[in-house]
Structures are given as structure tokens and as C-alpha cells.
Design an enzyme around this catalytic site. Structure first.
Site, short mmCIF file in Angstrom:
data_model
loop_
_atom_site.label_atom_id
_atom_site.label_comp_id
_atom_site.label_asym_id
_atom_site.label_seq_id
_atom_site.Cartn_x
_atom_site.Cartn_y
_atom_site.Cartn_z
N GLN A 216 0.85 -1.19 0.00
CA GLN A 216 0.00 0.00 0.00
C GLN A 216 0.88 1.24 0.00
O GLN A 216 1.51 1.54 1.01
CB GLN A 216 -0.88 -0.05 1.24
CG GLN A 216 -1.78 1.15 1.43
CD GLN A 216 -2.51 1.05 2.75
OE1 GLN A 216 -3.01 -0.01 3.13
NE2 GLN A 216 -2.57 2.14 3.47
N GLY A 217 0.94 1.95 -1.13
CA GLY A 217 1.84 3.11 -1.25
C GLY A 217 1.11 4.41 -1.00
O GLY A 217 0.75 5.12 -1.96
N SER B 56 1.83 6.60 2.35
CA SER B 56 2.68 7.55 3.11
C SER B 56 3.92 7.95 2.33
O SER B 56 4.50 7.14 1.60
CB SER B 56 3.13 6.92 4.43
OG SER B 56 2.03 6.47 5.16
N SER C 213 4.51 -1.29 3.84
CA SER C 213 4.58 -2.68 4.33
C SER C 213 4.61 -3.66 3.16
O SER C 213 3.86 -3.50 2.19
CB SER C 213 3.37 -3.00 5.21
OG SER C 213 3.38 -2.19 6.35
N GLU D 259 -8.85 -0.42 7.53
CA GLU D 259 -7.54 -0.79 8.11
C GLU D 259 -7.55 -0.55 9.62
O GLU D 259 -6.69 -1.05 10.34
CB GLU D 259 -6.47 0.10 7.45
CG GLU D 259 -5.06 -0.37 7.63
CD GLU D 259 -4.07 0.54 6.89
OE1 GLU D 259 -4.50 1.48 6.19
OE2 GLU D 259 -2.87 0.32 7.04
C1 LIG Z 1 4.47 -0.71 11.21
C2 LIG Z 1 4.00 0.33 10.24
C3 LIG Z 1 3.51 -0.04 9.01
C4 LIG Z 1 3.11 0.92 8.08
N1 LIG Z 1 2.65 0.51 6.86
C5 LIG Z 1 2.33 1.43 5.92
C6 LIG Z 1 1.94 1.03 4.61
O1 LIG Z 1 1.88 -0.15 4.29
N2 LIG Z 1 1.65 1.98 3.70
C7 LIG Z 1 1.69 3.31 4.00
O2 LIG Z 1 1.38 4.12 3.14
N3 LIG Z 1 2.06 3.75 5.24
C8 LIG Z 1 2.38 2.83 6.20
N4 LIG Z 1 2.77 3.24 7.46
C9 LIG Z 1 2.90 4.66 7.72
C10 LIG Z 1 1.84 5.27 8.65
O3 LIG Z 1 0.59 5.33 8.00
C11 LIG Z 1 2.35 6.65 9.06
O4 LIG Z 1 3.52 6.45 9.84
C12 LIG Z 1 1.34 7.42 9.87
O5 LIG Z 1 0.26 7.82 9.07
C13 LIG Z 1 1.96 8.67 10.54
O6 LIG Z 1 2.64 9.45 9.60
P1 LIG Z 1 4.14 9.95 9.88
O7 LIG Z 1 4.96 8.75 10.26
O8 LIG Z 1 4.57 10.75 8.72
O9 LIG Z 1 4.05 10.86 11.17
P2 LIG Z 1 3.59 12.38 11.22
O10 LIG Z 1 2.34 12.56 10.44
O11 LIG Z 1 4.76 13.24 10.87
O12 LIG Z 1 3.25 12.55 12.76
C14 LIG Z 1 4.26 12.77 13.76
C15 LIG Z 1 3.55 13.02 15.08
O13 LIG Z 1 2.75 14.23 15.00
C16 LIG Z 1 1.40 13.95 15.36
N5 LIG Z 1 0.48 14.72 14.54
C17 LIG Z 1 0.56 14.94 13.19
N6 LIG Z 1 -0.48 15.68 12.79
C18 LIG Z 1 -1.26 15.92 13.87
C19 LIG Z 1 -2.47 16.62 14.10
N7 LIG Z 1 -3.14 17.22 13.10
N8 LIG Z 1 -2.98 16.66 15.37
C20 LIG Z 1 -2.33 16.04 16.40
N9 LIG Z 1 -1.15 15.37 16.25
C21 LIG Z 1 -0.63 15.31 15.01
C22 LIG Z 1 1.22 12.46 15.06
O14 LIG Z 1 0.15 11.92 15.82
C23 LIG Z 1 2.57 11.90 15.47
O15 LIG Z 1 2.63 11.69 16.85
C24 LIG Z 1 3.18 2.29 8.41
C25 LIG Z 1 3.65 2.69 9.67
C26 LIG Z 1 4.07 1.73 10.57
C27 LIG Z 1 4.59 2.18 11.92
#
Ligand SMILES: Cc1cc2nc3c(=O)[nH]c(=O)nc-3n(C[C@H](O)[C@H](O)[C@H](O)COP(=O)(O)OP(=O)(O)OC[C@H]3O[C@@H](n4cnc5c(N)ncnc54)[C@H](O)[C@@H]3O)c2cc1C
Length: 377
Positions: A121-122, A124, A156, A240
Site C-alpha cells: 500500500q503506497g 505515506s 509494508s 484498516e
Molecule cells: C508498522 C508500520 C507499518 C506501516 N505501513 C504502511 C503502509 O503499508 N503503507 C503506508 O502508506 N504507510 C504505512 N505506514 C505509515 C503510517 O501510516 C504513518 O507512519 C502514519 O500515518 C503517521 O505518519 P508519519 O509517520 O509521517 O508521522 P507524522 O504525520 O509526521 O506525525 C508525527 C507526530 O505528529 C502527530 N500529529 C501529526 N499531525 C497531527 C495533528 N493534526 N494533530 C495532532 N497530532 C498530530 C502524530 O500523531 C505523530 O505523533 C506504516 C507505519 C508503521 C509504523
């Protein structure tokens, strides 16, 4: 609601239990090491060929058209047998089923459900996680294809995927939520580079980084209408966030069963607070299991949970992190001294649950604004 099995469910349960007695591959949990990821495809195919996977999906695509409670029975029984959980791909099936044309569904669902094709799933990107609509990967029309350029992260299963459910910007001149489209893009082509990322618990096969540099996807592989990608993505992430769709309860129950056995085997070796941590994890897993049953039964009655999936996601996170804390507590000093300690790995992986599929803070924002109707800040 009545939690007891109907005669058909009881027959299915005993058939599955007998089958598992002979067919449990016995490898460890998904959250603890690479073996699960390396052998997930094999387990998927084995379950599917035996008639124990894709139970609630249409027969036309290889499913069995059974009520979703049969998936709960699978989760119960694999956990009881200590077998690996079923692969979690229901949310992709839901996304394709809801938004794909008949051609798209016929083309992609059978091999996704049978496990013949692996998917990732692409969504992020390095600067677009919680703020997914800020994504910058582009898909530019060129004849009968779109040409894709950009970077995805935390994808993932990217290293083993045949296909990627991709979100890309197809129109930069409209508001950011409206310029995104969804595609099924082949991962086996020039212009795609995959780099695995190592997780904090040492796992290297769970996810990776994917670079698209002039990769091509046929126009006919768009899922939904042009500019409909945001709606498609919301369908996928809402499913999801549902533990029933993912089968994670089986993973939690498997760990808790193991912890209960460890404490039973030598009760005096454990302090009251360690025993209490295991008891609490047991209570939480049972709570989640019953919650899943209720949700699935409501779905059968035609109830759409909408933003309620965010409540489920928070519950699932609390349960996984309680199970992780109990594992760490029972392991005691061993976990601090041995980076290969299984409990340490379970604990570290549980921290990811409050991030994957949308962070806990984002779920709380959704609950506040869309369920409680509180004003946005
Ligand atoms: C094990 C694992 C598997 C994953 N698999 C996939 C996958 O298959 N495909 C895919 O596309 N993605 C995947 N992801 C990515 C996941 O969807 C993102 O990590 C997640 O959406 C958070 O984005 P970020 O890491 O950029 O953090 P950020 O968005 O940068 O957030 C950083 C921090 O800021 C907080 N924050 C951000 N915005 C707000 C707001 N508006 N209000 C309050 N707090 C806020 C967040 O809660 C977090 O604590 C995976 C992640 C993990 C850990």
C-alpha cells in the site's frame, strides 16, 4: 447478542481445529521476527487452498460468501492452536470492491484473495503521513499510461509485492484532496527501486522505502475516477482501523496464551504485578474479541460504523500495548540483556500500533470532530 456458535459455525470450527492440528507451520508471530514475513505468502496459500481464507468475500473472486463471524472463528482457532494469524489484507479487498470497476475487480481480486499476487500500500511519503493529502508523488498522463515519479515510505511488504495500491497526484491545479488518484501499479518494472527499512525490534522484512522514477501504470489500472483517490484512501484506512478486518486479535491471543502458560508452569517465579499484567492483557484481548464480534454482527445488520473505526483503532492499540507490556514484564531482566528476546520484540512492535494506519492523535481528532462534533482548533 448471542456469542455461541450456530450449528454451521460449530461444524466449521471443529473442521478447522482438526485441520490446524495437522497443518500448523509453527513459525513465530508476525511481530517478532522475519520468518513470519518470509513465510506469510506460503501460509496464505495454505489457508486459502484448504478453504479457510477469504471466507466473507464473494465466490466470484474466490471467497466463500460466509458471514464475517467465520473470520472470527479462524482468529479464535489459529490463536488457540498457536498457529500464525491470517494475512491482513481485507482493507485492500474493501478498497478495490468499493471503488473498482467490474474489470478491475475481475482482474485483481482473485489473485489478491488467493495469495497468488502480493500487494503493498503506497500511501505515506516522507512529508505526508498524518497529512496524507499533502502527498507529492505525481502521475502524469502519457498516451495510454500514467508516468509515476516520487517517493513512498513505511510501505509494508514492499520488498515482496507484485502490485502496489498507489496514491499519486494527477492534478496539481485543484485543492489538494481533489487532485489525487488511486492506481494498481506493477512493482515488477524498471523505474521502481525498493529499499527495506529495519524496524526498532530488528525486523527487516515488514516495510521499506519505494522510489518511483518514470514507472508506468496503464490508465485502465486507475481505481475509482480521476481525482477520487482521497475517497478511495478513506475507504481503505477506515477498514484498516478495524481489528475484525485485520485478524490481529489472533496475534494478541497467541501471545497471551503463551504468557499464561509460562506463568502457570512456574507460578512462584513471578511477582503479583507480573501475574496481574498477564491477567489484564487476557481481559483486554477478550474485550477486543467480543467487540469485534459485536461490530461484525452490526455490519450484518447493515450498520456502517464510519468514523467509529477510529474508536476501534484506539482500542486495538491499547490492547496490543497491554499485551506488549505484559510480555516485557514476564520476561523481566532477560529482555534488557538480550536484544533477541521475543518479549522485547513483541513490546517494541506494539509501540508501532499507535502510528500505523493513522496515529492515535489523529484518531482522537476524528473522534472529537466527527463523532462528538466538537469544534476544530
Ligand atoms: C508498522 C508500520 C507499518 C506501516 N505501513 C504502511 C503502509 O503499508 N503503507 C503506508 O502508506 N504507510 C504505512 N505506514 C505509515 C503510517 O501510516 C504513518 O507512519 C502514519 O500515518 C503517521 O505518519 P508519519 O509517520 O509521517 O508521522 P507524522 O504525520 O509526521 O506525525 C508525527 C507526530 O505528529 C502527530 N500529529 C501529526 N499531525 C497531527 C495533528 N493534526 N494533530 C495532532 N497530532 C498530530 C502524530 O500523531 C505523530 O505523533 C506504516 C507505519 C508503521 C509504523
Amino acid at each position: 447478542m448471542d456469542y455461541r456458535d450456530s450449528p454451521a459455525e460449530a461444524e466449521f470450527r471443529s473442521r478447522l481445529r482438526a485441520w490446524l492440528a495437522d497443518n500448523n507451520p509453527g513459525f513465530r508471530s508476525s511481530s517478532t521476527d522475519d520468518e513470519y514475513w518470509a513465510r506469510q505468502a506460503e501460509w496464505h496459500t495454505t489457508l486459502y487452498n484448504a478453504g479457510f481464507f477469504g471466507l466473507s468475500w464473494p465466490k466470484r473472486y474466490g471467497g466463500h460468501e460466509l458471514p464475517t463471524v467465520f473470520d472470527v472463528i479462524v482468529d479464535d482457532e489459529v490463536a488457540a492452536a498457536g498457529a500464525p494469524p491470517r494475512p491482513s489484507l481485507g482493507y485492500l479487498v474493501q478498497g478495490i470492491s468499493t471503488h473498482g470497476t467490474e474489470e478491475i475487480k475481475d482482474r485483481f481480486l482473485p489473485a489478491l484473495i488467493s495469495g497468488k499476487d502480493r500487494w503493498c500500500q503506497g500511501f505515506s511519503e516522507p512529508d505526508a503521513g498524518s497529512d496524507l493529502a499533502a502527498l507529492r508523488t505525481t502521475a502524469t498522463l502519457d498516451g495510454d499510461d500514467f508516468v509515476v515519479d516520487g517517493r513512498k515510505i513505511w510501505t509494508s511488504y514492499s520488498d515482496v509485492a507484485d502490485w502496489c495500491f498507489l496514491l499519486a497526484r494527477t492534478d496539481a491545479d485543484v485543492p489538494k484532496h481533489k487532485g489525487i488518484s488511486a492506481f494498481a501499479i506493477s512493482m515488477e518494472q524498471p523505474g521502481i527501486e525498493r529499499r527495506p527499512l529495519k524496524m526498532i525490534n530488528g525486523t527487516t522484512k515488514e516495510f521499506g522505502q519505494v522510489t518511483f522514477d518514470g514507472a508506468r501504470v496503464p490508465v485502465a489500472h486507475m481505481i475509482g475516477e480521476p481525482g477520487e483517490g482521497w475517497r478511495v484512501a478513506m475507504t481503505i484506512v477506515s477498514h484498516e482501523r478495524e481489528p475484525g478486518e485485520l485478524g490481529y486479535v489472533a496475534r494478541y491471543a497467541k501471545t497471551v496464551n503463551r504468557l499464561k502458560q509460562t506463568v502457570h508452569d512456574d507460578p512462584h517465579a513471578f511477582r503479583p504485578d507480573q501475574r496481574e499484567a498477564v491477567a489484564w492483557a487476557h481481559v483486554q484481548v477478550e474485550m477486543l474479541r467480543r467487540h469485534v464480534c459485536r461490530r461484525l454482527s452490526e455490519r450484518l445488520d447493515g450498520i456502517d460504523h464510519g468514523p467509529g473505526g477510529s474508536i476501534d483503532k484506539l482500542l486495538m492499540t491499547w490492547v496490543e500495548q497491554s499485551v506488549g507490556a505484559a510480555a516485557l514484564s514476564v520476561s523481566g531482566p532477560r529482555a534488557a540483556l538480550d536484544t533477541e528476546d521475543e518479549a522485547l520484540k513483541v513490546y517494541l512492535y506494539s509501540r508501532a500500533q499507535s502510528v500505523m494506519g493513522g496515529t492515535s492523535q489523529i484518531q482522537k481528532n476524528i473522534i472529537a470532530t466527527r463523532i462528538l462534533n466538537l469544534p476544530t482548533a
